[in-house]
Scaffold this motif. Structure first.
Motif, short mmCIF file in Angstrom:
data_model
loop_
_atom_site.label_atom_id
_atom_site.label_comp_id
_atom_site.label_asym_id
_atom_site.label_seq_id
_atom_site.Cartn_x
_atom_site.Cartn_y
_atom_site.Cartn_z
N SER A 85 8.62 8.37 3.55
CA SER A 85 8.79 7.24 2.60
C SER A 85 8.34 5.78 2.42
O SER A 85 7.48 6.48 1.83
CB SER A 85 9.55 6.31 4.85
N SER A 86 8.52 4.54 1.58
CA SER A 86 8.11 4.33 1.24
C SER A 86 7.30 3.23 2.00
O SER A 86 7.41 2.95 2.66
CB SER A 86 8.78 3.60 -0.23
N LEU A 87 5.68 3.03 1.03
CA LEU A 87 5.12 1.77 1.84
C LEU A 87 5.54 0.39 1.73
O LEU A 87 6.60 -0.15 0.10
CB LEU A 87 4.01 1.77 1.34
N ALA A 88 5.09 -0.79 2.43
CA ALA A 88 5.46 -1.70 2.23
C ALA A 88 5.72 -2.54 0.55
O ALA A 88 6.26 -2.77 -0.40
CB ALA A 88 5.47 -2.85 2.92
N ALA A 89 4.16 -2.38 0.22
CA ALA A 89 3.40 -2.20 -0.93
C ALA A 89 2.77 -1.05 -2.16
O ALA A 89 1.90 -0.58 -0.77
CB ALA A 89 2.12 -4.02 -0.44
N ALA A 90 2.61 -0.56 -2.52
CA ALA A 90 2.58 -0.08 -3.79
C ALA A 90 0.56 -0.57 -3.73
O ALA A 90 0.18 -1.56 -3.82
CB ALA A 90 2.94 0.79 -5.08
N ALA A 103 -6.38 3.49 -3.13
CA ALA A 103 -8.03 3.33 -3.33
C ALA A 103 -8.22 2.79 -1.74
O ALA A 103 -8.81 1.70 -1.58
CB ALA A 103 -8.93 2.98 -4.93
N HIS A 104 -7.09 3.05 -0.85
CA HIS A 104 -7.06 1.97 0.37
C HIS A 104 -7.91 2.89 1.39
O HIS A 104 -7.33 3.89 0.86
CB HIS A 104 -5.69 1.71 0.52
N ALA A 105 -7.53 2.23 2.11
CA ALA A 105 -8.60 3.09 4.15
C ALA A 105 -7.05 3.51 5.13
O ALA A 105 -5.84 2.77 4.65
CB ALA A 105 -9.58 2.10 4.43
N ALA A 106 -7.03 4.14 5.36
CA ALA A 106 -5.85 4.70 6.00
C ALA A 106 -6.49 5.14 7.65
O ALA A 106 -7.31 6.70 7.88
CB ALA A 106 -4.84 6.30 5.44
N THR A 107 -6.10 4.91 9.27
CA THR A 107 -6.71 4.94 10.11
C THR A 107 -5.53 5.09 10.82
O THR A 107 -4.69 4.22 11.78
CB THR A 107 -7.14 3.99 10.21
N GLY A 127 -7.56 -1.96 -0.31
CA GLY A 127 -6.98 -0.90 -1.96
C GLY A 127 -6.82 -2.07 -3.57
O GLY A 127 -6.90 -3.01 -3.10
N VAL A 128 -6.22 -1.16 -3.78
CA VAL A 128 -5.49 -2.08 -5.34
C VAL A 128 -3.91 -1.50 -5.69
O VAL A 128 -3.14 -0.71 -5.44
CB VAL A 128 -6.30 -2.04 -6.68
N THR A 129 -3.73 -2.54 -6.45
CA THR A 129 -2.14 -2.30 -6.97
C THR A 129 -2.05 -2.77 -8.71
O THR A 129 -3.34 -3.39 -8.67
CB THR A 129 -1.07 -3.21 -6.33
N THR A 130 -1.49 -2.04 -9.15
CA THR A 130 -1.67 -2.29 -10.53
C THR A 130 -0.30 -3.23 -11.11
O THR A 130 0.64 -3.52 -10.64
CB THR A 130 -1.16 -1.24 -11.36
N THR A 131 -1.25 -4.43 -12.22
CA THR A 131 0.05 -5.50 -12.13
C THR A 131 -0.11 -5.29 -13.69
O THR A 131 -0.72 -4.81 -14.38
CB THR A 131 -0.60 -7.07 -11.74
N ALA A 181 -5.47 -7.83 0.09
CA ALA A 181 -6.32 -7.98 0.72
C ALA A 181 -4.98 -8.15 1.99
O ALA A 181 -4.95 -10.03 2.47
CB ALA A 181 -6.26 -9.50 1.11
N ASP A 182 -4.58 -6.80 1.71
CA ASP A 182 -4.04 -7.28 3.17
C ASP A 182 -3.80 -5.91 3.86
O ASP A 182 -4.35 -4.64 4.00
CB ASP A 182 -2.53 -7.92 3.37
N ALA A 183 -2.93 -5.79 5.79
CA ALA A 183 -3.29 -4.57 6.18
C ALA A 183 -1.52 -4.41 6.30
O ALA A 183 -0.88 -4.83 6.98
CB ALA A 183 -3.59 -4.27 6.90
N GLU A 184 -1.09 -3.04 6.14
CA GLU A 184 0.41 -1.88 6.43
C GLU A 184 0.40 -1.50 7.68
O GLU A 184 -1.10 -0.49 7.96
CB GLU A 184 0.58 -1.87 5.23
N VAL A 185 1.44 -1.80 9.09
CA VAL A 185 1.31 -0.37 9.55
C VAL A 185 2.65 0.40 9.77
O VAL A 185 4.31 -0.18 9.39
CB VAL A 185 1.12 -1.25 10.89
N PHE A 186 2.71 1.21 10.07
CA PHE A 186 3.71 2.68 10.38
C PHE A 186 3.43 2.39 11.84
O PHE A 186 2.33 3.48 12.02
CB PHE A 186 2.94 3.82 9.26
N VAL A 187 4.35 2.11 12.10
CA VAL A 187 4.67 2.56 13.59
C VAL A 187 4.74 3.48 14.05
O VAL A 187 3.62 4.04 14.91
CB VAL A 187 6.21 1.23 14.26
#
Length: 145
Positions: free
Chosen positions: A88-93, A96-100, A112-116, A124-130
């Motif tokens: 599945s896709s992430l909520a945000a592209a 260079a992020h961290a995953a735990t 991480g970073v995203t291209t614009t 400057a946020d976090a995303e959780v795959f439950v």
């Protein structure tokens, strides 16, 4: 290789993938020092993360493609079949992020970073795959989440 991805598998082998002249997936066996070629990744990416899930399957998230565009896509590597499948896709592209992976089975992606249009922007946020979904399979009595 530029920014290769690595993850230790349940049997001690190490999954290595990155970009060279195309998709490449290698399995390194530290017991004998040999490399084995596995099925190619579906997407060439750098700056991604690789997380081994409790069922032994590896989830690769985000990164940048060869044109430098940040990806929201995910892929699963199955060390039993040596093949990749789309997740599945992430909520945000993000790259260079961290995953735990938490003990509750949640995958937390941070920063991480995203291209614009103006270049790269810091996330400057976090995303959780439950419960990261993966191809259903049982390894050692454990079933895919």
């Amino acid at each position: 290789w530029q920014q290769p991805i690595a993850a230790t598998l349940d049997d001690g082998r190490v999954l290595l993938c990155g970009n060279a002249n195309g998709e490449i997936t290698l399995l390194w066996n530290p017991a004998d020092g040999r490399l084995k070629i596995a099925g190619p990744a579906l997407t060439i990416r750098q700056g991604a993360t690789a997380t081994k899930l409790p069922n032994g399957i590896v989830l690769v998230t985000g990164g940048n493609d060869i044109s430098g565009t940040t990806l929201a896509g995910t892929e699963y590597f199955d060390p039993e079949t040596l093949t990749w499948s789309t997740g599945s896709s992430l909520a945000a592209a993000r790259a260079a992020h961290a995953a735990t992976l938490t003990t509750a089975g949640e995958l937390v992606l941070t920063g991480g970073v995203t291209t614009t249009g103006a270049g790269n922007e810091i996330i400057a946020d976090a995303e959780v795959f439950v419960r990261p979904t993966s191809p259903p399979r049982s390894i050692g009595g454990r079933t895919a989440p």
